[in-house]
Design a protein around this motif. Structure first.
Motif, PDB file in Angstrom:
ATOM      1  N   VAL A  99      23.312 -20.121  23.266  1.00 41.90           N
ATOM      2  CA  VAL A  99      23.140 -18.667  23.370  1.00 41.90           C
ATOM      3  C   VAL A  99      23.803 -18.132  24.631  1.00 41.90           C
ATOM      4  O   VAL A  99      24.496 -17.109  24.609  1.00 41.90           O
ATOM      5  N   VAL A 100      23.607 -18.824  25.749  1.00 38.18           N
ATOM      6  CA  VAL A 100      24.212 -18.384  27.009  1.00 38.18           C
ATOM      7  C   VAL A 100      25.730 -18.480  26.937  1.00 38.18           C
ATOM      8  O   VAL A 100      26.447 -17.585  27.393  1.00 38.18           O
ATOM      9  N   MET A 101      26.244 -19.545  26.323  1.00 32.45           N
ATOM     10  CA  MET A 101      27.684 -19.765  26.297  1.00 32.45           C
ATOM     11  C   MET A 101      28.412 -18.772  25.395  1.00 32.45           C
ATOM     12  O   MET A 101      29.574 -18.447  25.643  1.00 32.45           O
ATOM     13  N   VAL A 102      27.768 -18.303  24.317  1.00 40.38           N
ATOM     14  CA  VAL A 102      28.433 -17.356  23.417  1.00 40.38           C
ATOM     15  C   VAL A 102      28.307 -15.915  23.912  1.00 40.38           C
ATOM     16  O   VAL A 102      28.928 -15.017  23.344  1.00 40.38           O
ATOM     17  N   THR A 103      27.523 -15.700  24.963  1.00 39.52           N
ATOM     18  CA  THR A 103      27.426 -14.367  25.553  1.00 39.52           C
ATOM     19  C   THR A 103      28.670 -14.096  26.390  1.00 39.52           C
ATOM     20  O   THR A 103      29.021 -14.903  27.242  1.00 39.52           O
ATOM     21  N   ALA A 126      30.785 -21.221  37.577  1.00 37.93           N
ATOM     22  CA  ALA A 126      30.007 -22.378  37.124  1.00 37.93           C
ATOM     23  C   ALA A 126      29.697 -22.283  35.634  1.00 37.93           C
ATOM     24  O   ALA A 126      29.765 -23.292  34.907  1.00 37.93           O
ATOM     25  N   LEU A 127      29.363 -21.096  35.155  1.00 40.65           N
ATOM     26  CA  LEU A 127      29.037 -20.931  33.739  1.00 40.65           C
ATOM     27  C   LEU A 127      30.243 -21.225  32.849  1.00 40.65           C
ATOM     28  O   LEU A 127      30.105 -21.793  31.758  1.00 40.65           O
ATOM     29  N   VAL A 128      31.424 -20.860  33.308  1.00 37.72           N
ATOM     30  CA  VAL A 128      32.633 -21.059  32.502  1.00 37.72           C
ATOM     31  C   VAL A 128      32.917 -22.550  32.305  1.00 37.72           C
ATOM     32  O   VAL A 128      33.328 -22.973  31.225  1.00 37.72           O
ATOM     33  N   VAL A 129      32.698 -23.362  33.332  1.00 40.73           N
ATOM     34  CA  VAL A 129      33.026 -24.793  33.240  1.00 40.73           C
ATOM     35  C   VAL A 129      31.859 -25.626  32.723  1.00 40.73           C
ATOM     36  O   VAL A 129      32.047 -26.792  32.341  1.00 40.73           O
ATOM     37  N   PHE A 130      30.666 -25.046  32.684  1.00 38.30           N
ATOM     38  CA  PHE A 130      29.462 -25.820  32.359  1.00 38.30           C
ATOM     39  C   PHE A 130      29.489 -26.374  30.937  1.00 38.30           C
ATOM     40  O   PHE A 130      29.244 -27.571  30.712  1.00 38.30           O
ATOM     41  N   PHE A 131      29.799 -25.541  29.954  1.00 41.85           N
ATOM     42  CA  PHE A 131      29.677 -25.939  28.556  1.00 41.85           C
ATOM     43  C   PHE A 131      30.661 -27.039  28.158  1.00 41.85           C
ATOM     44  O   PHE A 131      30.254 -28.037  27.543  1.00 41.85           O
ATOM     45  N   ILE A 187      16.748 -27.772  24.580  1.00 37.55           N
ATOM     46  CA  ILE A 187      17.590 -27.019  25.517  1.00 37.55           C
ATOM     47  C   ILE A 187      18.895 -26.539  24.897  1.00 37.55           C
ATOM     48  O   ILE A 187      19.370 -25.444  25.224  1.00 37.55           O
ATOM     49  N   MET A 188      19.493 -27.327  23.999  1.00 37.68           N
ATOM     50  CA  MET A 188      20.825 -26.990  23.497  1.00 37.68           C
ATOM     51  C   MET A 188      20.903 -25.615  22.853  1.00 37.68           C
ATOM     52  O   MET A 188      21.894 -24.878  23.059  1.00 37.68           O
ATOM     53  N   PRO A 189      19.925 -25.165  22.044  1.00 31.50           N
ATOM     54  CA  PRO A 189      20.025 -23.805  21.487  1.00 31.50           C
ATOM     55  C   PRO A 189      20.131 -22.727  22.561  1.00 31.50           C
ATOM     56  O   PRO A 189      20.908 -21.780  22.414  1.00 31.50           O
ATOM     57  N   LEU A 190      19.368 -22.880  23.654  1.00 32.18           N
ATOM     58  CA  LEU A 190      19.446 -21.911  24.743  1.00 32.18           C
ATOM     59  C   LEU A 190      20.808 -21.956  25.416  1.00 32.18           C
ATOM     60  O   LEU A 190      21.386 -20.907  25.752  1.00 32.18           O
ATOM     61  N   VAL A 191      21.347 -23.165  25.597  1.00 28.98           N
ATOM     62  CA  VAL A 191      22.672 -23.305  26.205  1.00 28.98           C
ATOM     63  C   VAL A 191      23.726 -22.619  25.354  1.00 28.98           C
ATOM     64  O   VAL A 191      24.604 -21.915  25.867  1.00 28.98           O
TER      65      VAL A 191
END
Length: 285
Positions: free
Chosen positions: A126-130, A155-160, A120-124
């Protein structure tokens, strides 16, 4: 003695220690905060910053407003600011709560099953650097013009940061304590409950200290770039800036800053209650 009885005795001992040690520690922390050396530097810094702001505003009236202009705008249109502040607060509460909870749960899964991290981490990442400003319009297309896209952006901003800090905390386990629990034939759940979860709390609060201010940023950015309902302090900043209304623009920004300060202050109070044992060294110094 069974593992369950051993765990119960450990919890009881920790609770008793908490009752004995919290009061002196809290008293020492309070005395430290009341010293003038603790609060005077910050007060002096804010006074100097306010004076420089006022001087600059008077010399450049078309660049920034004076402090009294911002204050009068807040008083004159208090209902408008309050209504927009409530909208932004809703985005922060719903979005940040969702992102923080999702990040912590996923961190637990990754800590317990390393294969899940590798998957999962590689996908996470990728989403976070977008760039979030590129994702927001697509979310509007997918979820409509309501509040949902703004919740997701926040939610995306605080998730990582929550995921990374929680994962580090859950894995930073005292090897000696882990060996003792395994010797006592503690179950996986007991190891998580009594060792990993409690030991991760300093990291979790560190993640929250990063995530909560970012939640304000995420909500404001969502209001900037996600089309739809023109409400919230971020939308107010955009509209006022387009009209060159400097007092409203900076009054809205000031309220966003105030929201961040309130969240951080509340988090500090909760942290002192939950992690009283973690602040002992700092108080001693």
């Amino acid at each position: 003695m069974s593992t369950t009885e051993t765990s119960a005795l450990a919890v009881q001992a920790a609770t008793s220690a908490t009752g004995r040690r919290f009061s002196p520690l809290a008293s020492a922390k309070l005395k430290q905060n009341l010293r003038w050396t603790s609060w005077a530097p910050a007060v002096i810094t804010f006074v100097i910053a306010a004076a420089l702001w006022q001087i600059t505003a008077i010399a450049n009236p078309y660049v920034i407003p004076t402090i009294d202009q911002v204050w009068m705008s807040l008083i004159k249109d208090a209902d408008t600011y309050w209504a927009n502040m409530l909208v932004t607060s809703l985005e922060v509460v719903v979005g940040a709560s969702s992102g923080i909870l999702a990040g912590f749960i996923l961190a637990i899964i990754m800590a317990e099953f390393q294969i899940m991290e590798r998957a999962i981490m590689p996908l996470v990442v990728v989403v976070m650097v977008t760039p979030i400003v590129a994702i927001a319009p697509a979310l509007v297309v997918a979820f409509g013009f309501g509040m949902t896209p703004k919740f997701i952006v926040t939610a995306l901003v605080v998730f990582f940061p929550m995921l990374v800090n929680s994962l580090a905390g859950l894995r930073d386990v005292d090897d000696r304590a882990l060996d003792v629990m395994k010797t006592l034939h503690a179950s996986r759940w007991e190891i998580f409950r009594d060792l990993r979860f409690t030991g991760s709390m300093p990291y979790v609060f560190a993640g929250l200290r990063i995530a909560l201010p970012l939640a304000i940023v995420g909500a404001a950015v969502a209001e900037f770039v996600a089309a739809g309902q023109q409400a919230g302090l971020g939308s107010l900043v955009t509209i006022a800036a387009a009209q060159a209304n400097l007092p409203v623009t900076w009054a809205s920004i000031a309220l966003l800053c105030l929201m961040g300060v309130i969240l951080i202050s509340l988090l500090a109070l909760v942290r002192e209650r939950v992690l009283w044992w973690s602040d002992g060294a700092a108080v001693g110094r």
